[in-house]
Motif scaffolding. Structure first.
Motif, mmCIF file in Angstrom:
data_model
loop_
_atom_site.group_PDB
_atom_site.id
_atom_site.type_symbol
_atom_site.label_atom_id
_atom_site.label_comp_id
_atom_site.label_asym_id
_atom_site.label_seq_id
_atom_site.Cartn_x
_atom_site.Cartn_y
_atom_site.Cartn_z
ATOM 1 N N LEU A 131 -2.466 0.023 -4.567
ATOM 2 C CA LEU A 131 -1.374 -0.816 -4.246
ATOM 3 C C LEU A 131 -0.420 -0.784 -5.430
ATOM 4 N N ARG A 149 -6.060 -0.243 -7.426
ATOM 5 C CA ARG A 149 -7.132 -0.022 -6.220
ATOM 6 C C ARG A 149 -7.974 -1.416 -6.006
ATOM 7 N N GLU A 175 -12.106 1.642 2.049
ATOM 8 C CA GLU A 175 -10.982 2.427 1.908
ATOM 9 C C GLU A 175 -10.415 2.565 0.553
ATOM 10 N N TYR A 195 -7.331 2.359 -0.936
ATOM 11 C CA TYR A 195 -5.734 2.018 -0.889
ATOM 12 C C TYR A 195 -5.446 2.132 -2.445
ATOM 13 N N GLN A 222 -1.601 12.056 -0.575
ATOM 14 C CA GLN A 222 -2.758 11.153 -0.580
ATOM 15 C C GLN A 222 -4.180 11.490 -0.658
ATOM 16 N N SER A 269 1.117 5.078 0.443
ATOM 17 C CA SER A 269 0.490 6.173 1.291
ATOM 18 C C SER A 269 1.375 7.324 1.518
ATOM 19 N N VAL A 314 1.173 -5.978 1.933
ATOM 20 C CA VAL A 314 0.034 -6.467 2.037
ATOM 21 C C VAL A 314 0.279 -7.958 2.196
ATOM 22 N N ILE A 331 0.786 -1.193 0.102
ATOM 23 C CA ILE A 331 0.117 0.113 -0.018
ATOM 24 C C ILE A 331 0.961 1.282 -0.160
#
Length: 179
Positions: A149, A139, A145, A147, A60, A7, A171, A5
């Motif tokens: 990736l 995603r 959420e 997220y 983000q 961020s 993950v 992930i």
């Protein structure tokens, strides 16, 4: 293949923050087909005034934005990914920078091993690697959420550069328990 992930690094307190974004782009518009409808629009947002601004390479929230240098790396791995230019304006410093809005595809790769809180948010995220293996950046469909990736090779490429403001969290994959 391992996935991470991506961020924004919350330890950078003076990271730039675009303002007024939610008045122009809603969460529902954060899909490629909706963003393509805005192709002819010039998106420009002011930055929240602070004493100092750190120009990070990944923002983000409120929308995912990449610096120009970061976009160039991602584009090498996913050449057909849609990017929308966004101009961020620091009126106090009389500075303008181009960032790139991204809306990676949503992939149905959520594993049955994933666990959820009572409010529907992810407690433990596990992905089915076989469903995600052909994607470098995406995603996850089916979670609240948003997220993003990235695959191991993209993560390694980002880490080899001197980017700021990026955090990566590994993950879990189906059947493999990594803590």
């Amino acid at each position: 293949m391992n996935y991470f992930i991506i961020s924004q690094d919350e330890r950078i307190f003076d990271a730039i923050e675009p303002t007024g974004v939610s008045q122009v782009i809603t969460r529902e518009q954060m899909e490629e087909e909706q963003l393509r409808k805005m192709d002819k629009l010039i998106l420009q947002f002011s930055l929240k005034e602070k004493t100092t601004n750190e120009y990070v390479d990944f923002i983000q929230r409120p929308i995912p934005l990449l610096s120009d240098q970061c976009k160039q790396i991602i584009e090498k791995y996913v050449p057909h990914m849609y990017f929308k230019s966004v101009v961020l304006v620091d009126r106090k410093q009389m500075r303008q920078d181009v960032y790139w809005l991204i809306a990676p595809p949503r992939i149905n790769c959520l594993s049955d091993e994933s666990e959820f809180h009572k409010d529907g948010t992810i407690k433990r995220l596990v992905i089915d690697e076989q469903k995600a293996i052909s994607h470098k950046i995406f995603r996850i469909d089916g979670i609240l959420e948003d997220y993003i990736l990235i695959s191991l090779d993209v993560a390694e490429s980002l880490l080899r550069r001197n980017f700021t403001g990026i955090r990566l969290k590994k993950v879990e994959k189906e059947g493999v328990y990594e803590r």
